[in-house]
Design an enzyme around this catalytic site. Structure first.
Site, PDB file in Angstrom:
ATOM      1  N   ASP A 152       0.923  -1.078   0.136  1.00 18.73           N
ATOM      2  CA  ASP A 152      -0.127   0.102  -0.297  1.00 18.73           C
ATOM      3  C   ASP A 152       1.289   0.946   0.004  1.00 18.73           C
ATOM      4  O   ASP A 152       2.430   1.462   0.710  1.00 18.73           O
ATOM      5  CB  ASP A 152      -1.074  -0.110   1.429  1.00 18.73           C
ATOM      6  CG  ASP A 152      -1.897  -1.201   1.299  1.00 18.73           C
ATOM      7  OD1 ASP A 152      -1.778  -1.475   0.449  1.00 18.73           O
ATOM      8  OD2 ASP A 152      -2.539  -1.395   1.985  1.00 18.73           O
ATOM      9  N   PRO A 153       0.413   2.531  -0.265  1.00 23.11           N
ATOM     10  CA  PRO A 153       1.464   3.468  -0.550  1.00 23.11           C
ATOM     11  C   PRO A 153       1.663   3.994   0.929  1.00 23.11           C
ATOM     12  O   PRO A 153       2.905   4.112   1.206  1.00 23.11           O
ATOM     13  CB  PRO A 153      -0.125   4.792  -0.973  1.00 23.11           C
ATOM     14  CG  PRO A 153      -0.547   3.985  -1.893  1.00 23.11           C
ATOM     15  CD  PRO A 153      -1.080   2.453  -1.507  1.00 23.11           C
TER      16      PRO A 153
END
Length: 307
Positions: free
Chosen positions: A47-48
């Site tokens: 995930d970012p």
């Protein structure tokens, strides 16, 4: 004739310590540019907001990505107790709260429920496809979906730190397809206090460890120079979970043409997936049958040399 790819015909693995912020795809694109490589891909999305090991395959090494994706991975993550969010992480909107704060003994007792083969429902904000559309796109429009549970193998899940009453830090070793956010959500529900992921770091992925990874700053500083090439790891590292079989020059030639080739086998059974090598270089991945490897992935003869 097809269009020739731009960039160098370079193969191998580059291990990145992904910072919080950019997407995994953005990091892959950065590395591909920095290496001036024709082809690149990664073995397992982060995930970012997550940090840690992002293993990036270049050239022929992209053919070994499935074996890193399938390998065990380890995560260290901190859960914020007392709050549930719609994204199951700190970026989401708080949707439920509780004043209950379980003690360490209660947390350790519940962790046993999440070890072994478990069924896990992905977060609403995830890349799971529903009727051909990503779940997160539907979730952004306010739709609530019933996502099907998926199997996940959890090798280990332990409590490693309790900074304060509101937070608990865990380490998990698991197979592919796991959502740490779902672990935080489900553990919070099991404890009756809610929970979401506050921070997440992938410590290692298969043979690749964060201690050996390059930062984005290092990538940028060495971009388009021979210095960066020195950190390229052989594509064979992506095959460490498979048995290695050696082959003769004649066997290698047959395998590279997509035909079964003779290999020297030891400690493998009929039907096992293996990889064949010649002088330490990967030739093909396939199925072992009666003294031969039947290939399903074949490597370019130059695929392991990094150039």
């Amino acid at each position: 004739m097809g269009r020739k790819r731009k960039g160098r015909d370079i193969s191998g693995w580059l291990v990145i310590d992904k910072p919080a912020g950019p997407t995994s795809t953005a990091v892959v694109n950065k590395v591909r540019w920095a290496m001036n490589a024709q082809k690149a891909g990664h073995a397992g999305t982060l995930d970012p907001d997550a940090t840690g090991v992002l293993a990036i395959a270049l050239g022929e090494a992209t053919k070994t990505v499935p074996y890193i994706t399938d390998a065990l991975k380890a995560y260290r993550f901190t859960i914020r107790l007392g709050q549930a969010t719609n994204t199951d992480d700190a970026e989401g909107k708080i949707i439920a709260q509780s004043d209950l704060r379980p003690d360490d003994a209660a947390i350790k007792e519940e962790l046993s429920r999440f070890i072994g083969e478990i069924q896990q429902v992905p977060p609403q904000f995830s890349a799971v496809k529903i009727d051909g559309e990503r779940a997160y796109k539907r979730a952004r429009s306010g739709e609530e979906m019933e996502l099907a549970a998926r199997p996940l193998w959890v090798e280990e899940l332990i409590l490693v730190d309790r900074p304060d009453a509101d937070h608990v830090t865990l380490e998990m070793t698991c197979g592919k397809g796991g959502y740490v956010r779902s672990i935080a959500r489900d553990l919070g529900q099991a404890l009756g206090c809610y929970g979401h992921v506050q921070s997440l770091r992938r410590v290692w992925s298969g043979p690749f460890d964060a201690a050996d990874a390059l930062s984005i700053e290092q990538i940028e500083a060495m971009a388009r120079t021979e210095k960066l090439d020195q950190y390229l790891r052989p594509l064979e590292e992506g095959l460490t979970d498979l048995p290695e079989l050696r082959c003769t020059p004649e066997g290698a030639a047959r395998l590279r043409n997509g035909n079964p080739g003779m290999v020297f086998a030891a400690d493998v059974d009929y039907g096992d997936e293996c990889w064949a090598s010649q002088d330490g270089r990967a030739v093909a991945v396939g199925v072992y049958k009666a003294g031969e490897l039947h290939p399903n992935r074949v490597f370019n003869a130059r695929g392991g040399d990094g150039m």
